[in-house]
Motif scaffolding. Sequence first.
Motif, mmCIF file in Angstrom:
data_model
loop_
_atom_site.group_PDB
_atom_site.id
_atom_site.type_symbol
_atom_site.label_atom_id
_atom_site.label_comp_id
_atom_site.label_asym_id
_atom_site.label_seq_id
_atom_site.Cartn_x
_atom_site.Cartn_y
_atom_site.Cartn_z
ATOM 1 N N ILE A 1 41.422 37.693 -7.193
ATOM 2 C CA ILE A 1 41.126 39.000 -7.790
ATOM 3 C C ILE A 1 41.301 38.813 -9.160
ATOM 4 O O ILE A 1 42.237 38.599 -9.473
ATOM 5 C CB ILE A 1 42.320 40.053 -6.969
ATOM 6 N N PHE A 2 40.276 39.388 -9.997
ATOM 7 C CA PHE A 2 40.380 39.349 -11.282
ATOM 8 C C PHE A 2 40.398 40.760 -11.828
ATOM 9 O O PHE A 2 39.846 41.718 -11.510
ATOM 10 C CB PHE A 2 39.062 38.726 -12.034
ATOM 11 N N ASP A 3 40.883 40.887 -13.052
ATOM 12 C CA ASP A 3 41.110 41.922 -13.621
ATOM 13 C C ASP A 3 39.950 41.941 -14.872
ATOM 14 O O ASP A 3 39.807 41.229 -15.794
ATOM 15 C CB ASP A 3 42.286 42.208 -14.540
ATOM 16 N N THR A 4 38.851 42.891 -14.795
ATOM 17 C CA THR A 4 37.767 42.641 -15.452
ATOM 18 C C THR A 4 38.141 43.074 -17.264
ATOM 19 O O THR A 4 37.294 42.469 -17.901
ATOM 20 C CB THR A 4 36.480 43.626 -15.200
ATOM 21 N N GLU A 5 38.853 43.745 -17.221
ATOM 22 C CA GLU A 5 39.447 44.117 -18.539
ATOM 23 C C GLU A 5 39.921 42.802 -19.587
ATOM 24 O O GLU A 5 39.539 42.531 -20.647
ATOM 25 C CB GLU A 5 40.382 45.306 -18.970
ATOM 26 N N THR A 6 40.987 42.220 -18.974
ATOM 27 C CA THR A 6 41.659 41.134 -19.526
ATOM 28 C C THR A 6 41.048 39.886 -19.000
ATOM 29 O O THR A 6 41.067 38.721 -19.806
ATOM 30 C CB THR A 6 43.163 40.975 -18.950
ATOM 31 N N GLY A 7 40.065 39.487 -17.974
ATOM 32 C CA GLY A 7 39.498 38.658 -17.596
ATOM 33 C C GLY A 7 40.605 37.565 -16.741
ATOM 34 O O GLY A 7 40.258 36.328 -16.505
ATOM 35 N N HIS A 8 41.939 37.933 -16.436
ATOM 36 C CA HIS A 8 42.814 36.827 -15.831
ATOM 37 C C HIS A 8 42.745 37.236 -14.386
ATOM 38 O O HIS A 8 42.519 38.350 -13.903
ATOM 39 C CB HIS A 8 44.151 37.382 -16.322
ATOM 40 N N ALA A 9 43.322 36.306 -13.617
ATOM 41 C CA ALA A 9 43.345 36.547 -12.133
ATOM 42 C C ALA A 9 44.644 37.138 -11.831
ATOM 43 O O ALA A 9 45.674 36.644 -12.351
ATOM 44 C CB ALA A 9 43.023 35.187 -11.524
ATOM 45 N N THR A 10 44.665 38.255 -11.090
ATOM 46 C CA THR A 10 45.780 39.007 -10.662
ATOM 47 C C THR A 10 46.525 38.673 -9.332
ATOM 48 O O THR A 10 47.693 38.551 -9.082
ATOM 49 C CB THR A 10 45.785 40.392 -10.902
ATOM 50 N N HIS A 11 45.625 38.149 -8.441
ATOM 51 C CA HIS A 11 46.300 37.865 -7.279
ATOM 52 C C HIS A 11 45.291 36.824 -6.710
ATOM 53 O O HIS A 11 44.209 36.391 -6.841
ATOM 54 C CB HIS A 11 46.210 39.046 -6.109
ATOM 55 N N ARG A 12 46.188 35.918 -5.662
ATOM 56 C CA ARG A 12 45.281 34.808 -5.029
ATOM 57 C C ARG A 12 45.873 34.959 -3.693
ATOM 58 O O ARG A 12 47.157 34.938 -2.987
ATOM 59 C CB ARG A 12 46.066 33.486 -5.292
ATOM 60 N N LEU A 13 44.858 35.332 -2.665
ATOM 61 C CA LEU A 13 44.797 35.541 -1.352
ATOM 62 C C LEU A 13 44.633 34.292 -0.413
ATOM 63 O O LEU A 13 43.251 33.838 -0.355
ATOM 64 C CB LEU A 13 44.070 36.714 -0.759
ATOM 65 N N LEU A 14 45.440 33.603 0.147
ATOM 66 C CA LEU A 14 45.241 32.318 0.855
ATOM 67 C C LEU A 14 44.928 32.601 2.154
ATOM 68 O O LEU A 14 45.545 33.496 2.995
ATOM 69 C CB LEU A 14 46.642 31.457 0.661
ATOM 70 N N VAL A 15 43.487 32.270 2.415
ATOM 71 C CA VAL A 15 43.119 32.492 3.953
ATOM 72 C C VAL A 15 43.619 31.133 4.902
ATOM 73 O O VAL A 15 44.147 30.223 4.573
ATOM 74 C CB VAL A 15 41.684 32.274 3.920
ATOM 75 N N GLU A 16 43.690 31.688 5.947
ATOM 76 C CA GLU A 16 44.170 30.884 7.242
ATOM 77 C C GLU A 16 43.464 29.614 7.749
ATOM 78 O O GLU A 16 42.162 30.336 7.841
ATOM 79 C CB GLU A 16 44.954 31.775 8.570
ATOM 80 N N ARG A 17 43.692 28.574 7.981
ATOM 81 C CA ARG A 17 42.675 27.766 8.394
ATOM 82 C C ARG A 17 42.587 27.773 10.051
ATOM 83 O O ARG A 17 41.595 27.260 10.543
ATOM 84 C CB ARG A 17 43.286 26.061 8.230
ATOM 85 N N GLY A 18 43.497 28.542 10.546
ATOM 86 C CA GLY A 18 43.106 28.752 11.897
ATOM 87 C C GLY A 18 44.183 27.902 12.859
ATOM 88 O O GLY A 18 44.655 26.695 12.568
ATOM 89 N N VAL A 19 44.281 28.074 14.232
ATOM 90 C CA VAL A 19 45.501 27.282 15.047
ATOM 91 C C VAL A 19 44.806 25.937 15.222
ATOM 92 O O VAL A 19 43.540 25.651 15.692
ATOM 93 C CB VAL A 19 45.725 28.044 16.380
ATOM 94 N N GLY A 20 45.521 24.780 14.909
ATOM 95 C CA GLY A 20 45.113 23.577 15.218
ATOM 96 C C GLY A 20 44.183 22.808 14.341
ATOM 97 O O GLY A 20 43.572 21.777 14.639
ATOM 98 N N ALA A 21 43.692 23.513 13.301
ATOM 99 C CA ALA A 21 42.776 22.961 12.185
ATOM 100 C C ALA A 21 43.578 21.836 11.247
ATOM 101 O O ALA A 21 44.913 22.217 11.085
ATOM 102 C CB ALA A 21 42.406 24.126 11.496
ATOM 103 N N SER A 22 42.596 21.066 10.943
ATOM 104 C CA SER A 22 43.286 19.831 9.914
ATOM 105 C C SER A 22 43.642 20.522 8.678
ATOM 106 O O SER A 22 42.992 21.375 7.985
ATOM 107 C CB SER A 22 42.323 18.866 9.819
ATOM 108 N N LYS A 23 45.041 20.103 8.315
ATOM 109 C CA LYS A 23 45.338 20.603 6.959
ATOM 110 C C LYS A 23 44.493 20.108 5.590
ATOM 111 O O LYS A 23 44.387 20.709 4.623
ATOM 112 C CB LYS A 23 46.487 20.246 6.545
ATOM 113 N N SER A 24 43.497 19.315 6.122
ATOM 114 C CA SER A 24 42.658 18.642 5.020
ATOM 115 C C SER A 24 41.277 19.233 4.950
ATOM 116 O O SER A 24 40.437 19.270 3.974
ATOM 117 C CB SER A 24 42.525 17.265 5.227
ATOM 118 N N ARG A 25 41.160 20.085 6.249
ATOM 119 C CA ARG A 25 39.829 21.138 6.168
ATOM 120 C C ARG A 25 39.646 22.179 5.283
ATOM 121 O O ARG A 25 40.626 23.034 5.451
ATOM 122 C CB ARG A 25 39.566 21.237 7.593
#
Length: 506
Positions: A195-219
């Motif tokens: 998520i970016f703040d368009t005024e400052t141009g900086h990223a304010t949040h990082r939302l990490l998505v899940e890989r799913g059950v049994g998925a490889s960590k390298s995927r």
Amino acid sequence: MSSQFDECGQRLQAFTNLSFFLSQCQMGEFKVHRVRFFDYMPSAIRAMAFNSHTERLAVARADGAVEIFHFADNYFQEKVIPGRDRRAIEALCWVGHRLFSAGLDGEVTEYDLENLRARYSIEAYGGPIWAISSNSQGTLLAAGCEDGTVKMFEILEERIQFQRNLSRQNGRIISLSWHPSGALIAAGMMDMVRIFDTETGHATHRLLVERGVGASKSREVVVWSVAFLSDYTIISGDSVGKVQIWDGLTGTLIRTHLVTKWDVLALSISQDESSVIAGTSEGTVVQFQFISSTVGQQDKHWVRTRTFKNHSHDVRALVHTDTAVVSGGMDTQVVVRPLLDKVEKNTQESALRKIAFPHRSLVSCAKKTGLLLFQFPDHLELWRLGESDGNGTPGESLPVKRKPEKLIQLKRKGEDHICCSTLSPCGSWLAYSTVSSVRLYRLQLSSNNISIQKVSKLPKELRSVHQLCFSSDSSRLFASSILSSVIVVALDQTECKYLHTLKHKS
């Protein structure tokens, strides 16, 4: 002539144009040639954008062509902007009445919707562009690039102008969505949503998505699509088959819906933000609605309500209108699926529509000589029809004495795709046009061979046209130009001469 198309997978093969009248008597008898050698391959749909104010749908295909459909006029294909070599469109965006595209060539293009061509292109200098999106005010255009930057362009009256970059990220920007306020942008990436703040141009949040059950960590997980709602809810669709609901203010995950084993490739939100649709690589479209999960409950949640199966391959593009779900993808079809709770039953709006073939003719016929001209994006093919023995009873198939023969394959010049072509009724003239030039050829046909000669000097009025047509006696060439005008050219054995231009009174 009548046209009929038979689709097999991705292949749209024209197998019967083509009532060709070889003989006719008082009883109305004639021979019909079933043509199976028009080897036409339609192009996959890569992106869509809907303009709710003008009710126009823009569809981008893999060959770089852009089609405009008029939804208020029975879904009519109103305009076609021909493709161009090496123009790979990944995203479309309407800003008012203006249409923009971006793609893997790294350029943002605005289109001239009157002259049906690209108005200009601007290099973003960030590598391939995967997504573009404008703010609700129509003042800024954001482009997500391969180098990890979101590039901001100011939308001026005649052009767009680069403004600045938002803070660079590690990894490409795959998808973009503005918050309606214009203060924030959500960007889908590998393994996360930023998520970016368009005024400052900086990223304010990082939302990490899940890989799913049994998925490889390298995927890696690709966030193919993202939507930012007015209440700061963020909805994402990813490559492990999940639609996830996030709180954009706190950056926390609210709910996960596993809708497929494969990819969720596209998302689209209804105008009132009460419904979202997700397109998958299985050819399905899944609808979610913001409703109470049980009767009488006050709290609302995003609940999966419907699944539509109208495609055989990946659904790459989606549009959620007030009354329908519009989808397109690898199987080349534009599918308009009405939402029956939003339309009156047994009306024109309640019918399922599949737009699966070109609205403009790609075949020309010279009846007197038995010739057919087939139009492809990069070349033309001239064929001579076969012949059969004897006469038969109505409905009977006659044996073929001479097979159809391809006489000429004419490759177009330049990088612009062919937008129209025609063959004179006598079979002596052939013409085609791109957005930049018109070419005219003289044909001489004998029983054993054919010769083709280019007409080198054409009237200056024949610069760029959208449609071509010969008169019934092959003595005139008519060309439709801009501003609703028709150019009339006289033909003889040695030259073509400009006669006049027919103009509309308005």
